[in-house]
Scaffold this motif. Structure first.
Motif, PDB file in Angstrom:
ATOM      1  N   GLY A   1       2.790   4.594   1.034  1.00  0.00           N
ATOM      2  CA  GLY A   1       3.262   5.241   2.256  1.00  0.00           C
ATOM      3  C   GLY A   1       3.055   6.745   2.121  1.00  0.00           C
ATOM      4  O   GLY A   1       2.341   7.204   1.217  1.00  0.00           O
TER       5      GLY A   1
ATOM      6  N   ALA B   1       0.865  -1.188   0.000  1.00  0.00           N
ATOM      7  CA  ALA B   1       0.000   0.000   0.000  1.00  0.00           C
ATOM      8  C   ALA B   1       0.896   1.231   0.000  1.00  0.00           C
ATOM      9  O   ALA B   1       2.059   1.151   0.403  1.00  0.00           O
ATOM     10  CB  ALA B   1      -0.890  -0.002   1.234  1.00  0.00           C
TER      11      ALA B   1
ATOM     12  N   GLU C   1       4.183   8.309  -1.265  1.00  0.00           N
ATOM     13  CA  GLU C   1       3.314   7.874  -2.370  1.00  0.00           C
ATOM     14  C   GLU C   1       1.959   8.577  -2.271  1.00  0.00           C
ATOM     15  O   GLU C   1       1.400   9.019  -3.276  1.00  0.00           O
ATOM     16  CB  GLU C   1       3.132   6.351  -2.314  1.00  0.00           C
TER      17      GLU C   1
HETATM   18  N1  URA Z   1       5.426   0.376   0.076  1.00  0.00           N
HETATM   19  C1  URA Z   1       4.549  -0.267  -0.726  1.00  0.00           C
HETATM   20  O1  URA Z   1       4.187  -1.416  -0.496  1.00  0.00           O
HETATM   21  N2  URA Z   1       4.079   0.381  -1.786  1.00  0.00           N
HETATM   22  C2  URA Z   1       4.435   1.632  -2.095  1.00  0.00           C
HETATM   23  O2  URA Z   1       3.956   2.149  -3.096  1.00  0.00           O
HETATM   24  C3  URA Z   1       5.347   2.263  -1.250  1.00  0.00           C
HETATM   25  C4  URA Z   1       5.829   1.625  -0.174  1.00  0.00           C
END
Ligand code: URA
Length: 184
Positions: free
Chosen positions: A45, A43, A48
């Protein structure tokens, strides 16, 4: 199945789970939409969420260093996305219902990209994409063929940042992925 533009729009407006209310930006994924290689992380962070781009923070930089050493680039050679498109607060692991709500979008992306190889970065992607019975430490580097895809997993680059000892294995896995990439 939605086409790219409609899918992006739907993700951008998504309120299927609580993560939607906390996002600055939805992180859709990026790269070559016709690539034969797809990386899947967990996901977004903070970096991002701020930029709307996957793997641009510290872990992303480490990942980029690895793939660049293999001669692979996001623009040309692979696509990269996450199980969840919105950031869980304090970077906690997404809950099962959050992952299940979001994974339908990822499946749509997979159907559009039609990659030959899918690489799970870390335990969360491995659990939902390959098997909840796999363990990263035990199964990393192993290949399974399913529904016409070659699937494998390696450490999440954040785990490599936390533990230097994982660096050599991570690099071995990346080289192994490149071998498969050249083969298929
Ligand atoms: N860690 C993740 O799993 N995804 C990202 O996009 C950034 C960090």
């Amino acid at each position: 199945m939605l086409q790219w533009k409609e899918l992006y729009q739907e993700c951008n407006e998504c309120t299927k789970c609580n993560l939607g209310s906390g996002r600055t930006n939805m992180v859709f994924g990026e790269g070559n939409p016709k690539a034969k290689l797809l990386f899947i992380g967990e996901a977004p962070g903070a970096d991002e969420d701020r930029t709307g781009r996957p793997f641009v923070g510290r872990a992303g930089k480490l990942f980029e260093k690895g793939v660049q050493a293999l001669g692979l680039t996001r623009e040309k050679d692979f696509y990269i996305a996450n199980i969840c498109k919105c950031r869980p607060e304090r970077n906690r692991t997404p809950d099962e219902d959050e992952a299940m709500a979001c994974i339908t979008y990822l499946r749509n992306q997979v159907a559009l990209i039609k990659p030959k190889i899918i690489v799970c970065l870390g335990a969360t992607a491995m659990k939902y994409i390959i098997s909840p019975d796999w363990r990263i430490t035990r199964n990393r580097g192993k290949w399974v063929e399913r529904n016409g895809f070659y699937l494998t997993c390696t450490f999440h680059p954040s785990a490599v940042l936390r533990d230097e000892n994982k660096k050599v294995s991570f690099w071995e896995d990346l080289k192994n992925i490149k071998r498969k990439y050249d083969e298929v």
